[in-house]
Enzyme design. Structure first.
Site, short mmCIF file in Angstrom:
data_model
loop_
_atom_site.label_atom_id
_atom_site.label_comp_id
_atom_site.label_asym_id
_atom_site.label_seq_id
_atom_site.Cartn_x
_atom_site.Cartn_y
_atom_site.Cartn_z
N SER A 1 0.83 -1.21 0.00
CA SER A 1 0.00 0.00 0.00
C SER A 1 0.86 1.26 0.00
O SER A 1 0.34 2.36 -0.17
CB SER A 1 -0.87 0.04 1.25
OG SER A 1 -1.51 -1.16 1.46
N HIS B 1 -1.28 -2.68 -7.01
CA HIS B 1 -2.00 -2.37 -5.77
C HIS B 1 -3.50 -2.47 -5.98
O HIS B 1 -4.09 -1.67 -6.70
CB HIS B 1 -1.59 -0.96 -5.31
CG HIS B 1 -2.16 -0.55 -4.00
ND1 HIS B 1 -2.32 0.76 -3.63
CD2 HIS B 1 -2.61 -1.28 -2.95
CE1 HIS B 1 -2.84 0.81 -2.42
NE2 HIS B 1 -3.03 -0.41 -1.99
N GLU C 1 -3.79 0.17 -8.96
CA GLU C 1 -2.75 1.22 -9.06
C GLU C 1 -1.45 0.49 -9.44
O GLU C 1 -0.99 -0.39 -8.71
CB GLU C 1 -2.61 1.89 -7.68
CG GLU C 1 -1.84 3.18 -7.67
CD GLU C 1 -1.83 3.82 -6.26
OE1 GLU C 1 -1.91 3.10 -5.25
OE2 GLU C 1 -1.73 5.06 -6.20
N ASN D 1 -2.82 6.21 -1.24
CA ASN D 1 -2.69 6.36 0.21
C ASN D 1 -2.04 7.66 0.64
O ASN D 1 -2.19 8.08 1.79
CB ASN D 1 -1.97 5.15 0.80
CG ASN D 1 -2.93 3.98 0.92
OD1 ASN D 1 -4.08 4.15 1.34
ND2 ASN D 1 -2.50 2.81 0.51
N1 CAA Z 1 -16.70 -10.10 -2.87
C1 CAA Z 1 -17.58 -9.99 -3.86
N2 CAA Z 1 -18.57 -9.06 -3.87
C2 CAA Z 1 -18.65 -8.22 -2.81
C3 CAA Z 1 -17.76 -8.28 -1.73
C4 CAA Z 1 -16.74 -9.26 -1.79
N3 CAA Z 1 -15.81 -9.36 -0.83
N4 CAA Z 1 -18.08 -7.31 -0.84
C5 CAA Z 1 -19.15 -6.65 -1.34
N5 CAA Z 1 -19.49 -7.21 -2.53
C6 CAA Z 1 -20.52 -6.74 -3.46
C7 CAA Z 1 -21.91 -6.99 -2.98
O1 CAA Z 1 -22.38 -8.26 -3.37
C8 CAA Z 1 -22.70 -5.88 -3.68
O2 CAA Z 1 -22.97 -6.23 -5.01
P1 CAA Z 1 -24.21 -5.51 -5.82
O3 CAA Z 1 -23.81 -4.08 -6.00
O4 CAA Z 1 -24.26 -6.27 -7.10
O5 CAA Z 1 -25.40 -5.69 -4.94
C9 CAA Z 1 -21.72 -4.74 -3.71
O6 CAA Z 1 -20.41 -5.32 -3.54
C10 CAA Z 1 -21.98 -3.77 -2.60
O7 CAA Z 1 -21.99 -4.51 -1.37
P2 CAA Z 1 -23.12 -4.38 -0.29
O8 CAA Z 1 -24.45 -4.06 -0.89
O9 CAA Z 1 -23.03 -5.57 0.63
O10 CAA Z 1 -22.64 -3.21 0.62
P3 CAA Z 1 -22.44 -1.71 0.26
O11 CAA Z 1 -23.36 -1.20 -0.77
O12 CAA Z 1 -22.43 -1.07 1.60
O13 CAA Z 1 -20.99 -1.66 -0.37
C11 CAA Z 1 -18.66 -1.57 -0.30
C12 CAA Z 1 -19.89 -2.21 0.28
C13 CAA Z 1 -18.46 -2.01 -1.76
C14 CAA Z 1 -17.48 -2.10 0.54
C15 CAA Z 1 -18.81 0.00 -0.25
O14 CAA Z 1 -19.14 0.40 1.04
C16 CAA Z 1 -17.56 0.72 -0.67
O15 CAA Z 1 -17.27 0.90 -1.85
N6 CAA Z 1 -16.78 1.19 0.35
C17 CAA Z 1 -15.51 1.88 0.12
C18 CAA Z 1 -14.46 0.86 -0.11
C19 CAA Z 1 -13.12 1.48 -0.32
O16 CAA Z 1 -12.90 2.69 -0.29
N7 CAA Z 1 -12.14 0.60 -0.53
C20 CAA Z 1 -10.76 1.00 -0.66
C21 CAA Z 1 -10.07 0.86 0.65
S1 CAA Z 1 -8.39 1.34 0.56
C22 CAA Z 1 -7.61 -0.08 0.09
O17 CAA Z 1 -8.15 -1.13 -0.02
C23 CAA Z 1 -6.18 0.00 -0.25
C24 CAA Z 1 -5.23 0.41 0.74
O18 CAA Z 1 -4.06 0.46 0.37
C25 CAA Z 1 -5.52 0.77 2.13
#
Ligand code: CAA
Length: 269
Positions: free
Chosen positions: A106, A127, A139, A177
């Site tokens: 990250s 990433h 990324e 990040n």
């Molecule tokens: N595998 C497969 N599908 C998944 C899943 C997984 N692990 N988790 C969620 N989903 C799918 C769900 O099935 C759902 O699909 P549909 O749109 O077809 O219904 C969709 O993703 C949305 O999920 P939910 O309806 O359960 O929940 P939500 O609408 O609250 O969304 C979320 C969940 C996608 C996590 C959303 O809240 C989101 O985008 N959050 C922000 C995530 C983010 O910013 N991630 C980056 C973090 S930083 C990082 O990772 C890197 C780093 O270096 C720190």
């Protein structure tokens, strides 16, 4: 993240050797991948038979010496330079000469990791973002010695995974990040100073800026230990006090409040 990365490669038809130091982690990863593939099939995003077909493409191992024939590695170990450096030296001695060694780090320097190997031109940052099966971005980070051939290969691979690659140069925290973590850190300072509750801060970002998760829910989702590790890399790498990790974040990590994965962070799970 390793299980999510294995998920997307297997779903796209690649054979995957998923390696970890502990078998229970591998068993847990396979369960998670099965559940998440099942969720995609239930939503009609994946053919029902593709669940078992994808799982059949994943083998697991706790022995890195079995990686002698792989063409491409994505390392996703904990966010510690020494640990990754050690792993890179080991992998470099095992992998075929043409193999590409990508890291899902990250924030850690790709250039420094590449220098641990005798294949610096074939080392690159790839990433992914959590949840890996859902988030569109990869990324792609070019180290000082990364070749154009390696960049092109990773770009093409990301497209095959149905992701959108964005190429950036090596710098602490890259782009994602460097910008995300100061926001999370500032949110933690805002709690520490009693300006607002975590709930209020998160609602401000959900309703005011249309973020799917507020910064503190997101911090819990990423893991507070991971956030502190990344902030430390930003702080030492840029030498700028603006990146110093918030004392509240560090105290929570000391207490074992790591976010969602430990059951408690800014929220209780
Ligand atoms: N595998 C497969 N599908 C998944 C899943 C997984 N692990 N988790 C969620 N989903 C799918 C769900 O099935 C759902 O699909 P549909 O749109 O077809 O219904 C969709 O993703 C949305 O999920 P939910 O309806 O359960 O929940 P939500 O609408 O609250 O969304 C979320 C969940 C996608 C996590 C959303 O809240 C989101 O985008 N959050 C922000 C995530 C983010 O910013 N991630 C980056 C973090 S930083 C990082 O990772 C890197 C780093 O270096 C720190």
């Amino acid at each position: 993240m390793g299980s999510g990365i294995a998920h997307v490669f297997a779903r796209s038809g690649f054979h995957v050797l998923l390696a970890d130091i502990a078998q229970p982690q591998l068993d847990a990863a396979l369960t998670r991948i099965r559940n998440n593939l099942g969720r995609e099939a239930a939503k009609g995003k994946l053919a029902p038979e593709a669940v078992e077909q994808s799982l059949a493409r994943i083998q697991t191992t706790t022995d890195l010496t079995t990686l002698t024939a792989v063409q491409f590695v994505v390392e996703a170990a904990s966010e510690r330079f020494d640990l990754k450096a050690d792993l890179f030296r080991t992998l470099d001695s095992i992998l075929p000469p043409a193999a590409i060694l990508a890291t899902n780090t990250s924030s850690i320097s790709i250039t420094k990791l590449a220098a641990q190997t005798n294949r610096a031109s074939q080392v690159i940052g790839m990433h992914f973002f959590n949840p890996v099966p859902v988030m569109a971005l990869v990324e792609v980070i070019r180290g000082l010695q990364t070749s154009q051939t390696t960049c092109d290969a990773v770009h093409a691979l990301a497209l095959q995974l149905n992701k959108t690659p964005i190429e950036v140069n090596d710098s602490p925290g890259f782009v994602s990040n460097r910008i995300l973590m100061p926001m999370i850190n500032e949110a933690a300072f805002t709690v520490m100073e009693g300006v607002a509750t975590p709930e209020a801060i998160d609602k401000v970002f959900q309703l005011g800026m249309a973020h799917p998760m507020g910064p503190l829910t997101l911090a819990d989702f990423i893991g507070l230990d991971v956030c502190v590790d990344i902030l430390r890399v930003l702080h030492s790498g840029h030498g700028d006090p603006k990146y110093r990790p918030c004392p509240l974040l560090m105290k929570m990590v000391d207490a074992g409040w790591l976010g969602r994965k430990s059951g408690r962070g800014f929220y209780t799970y």
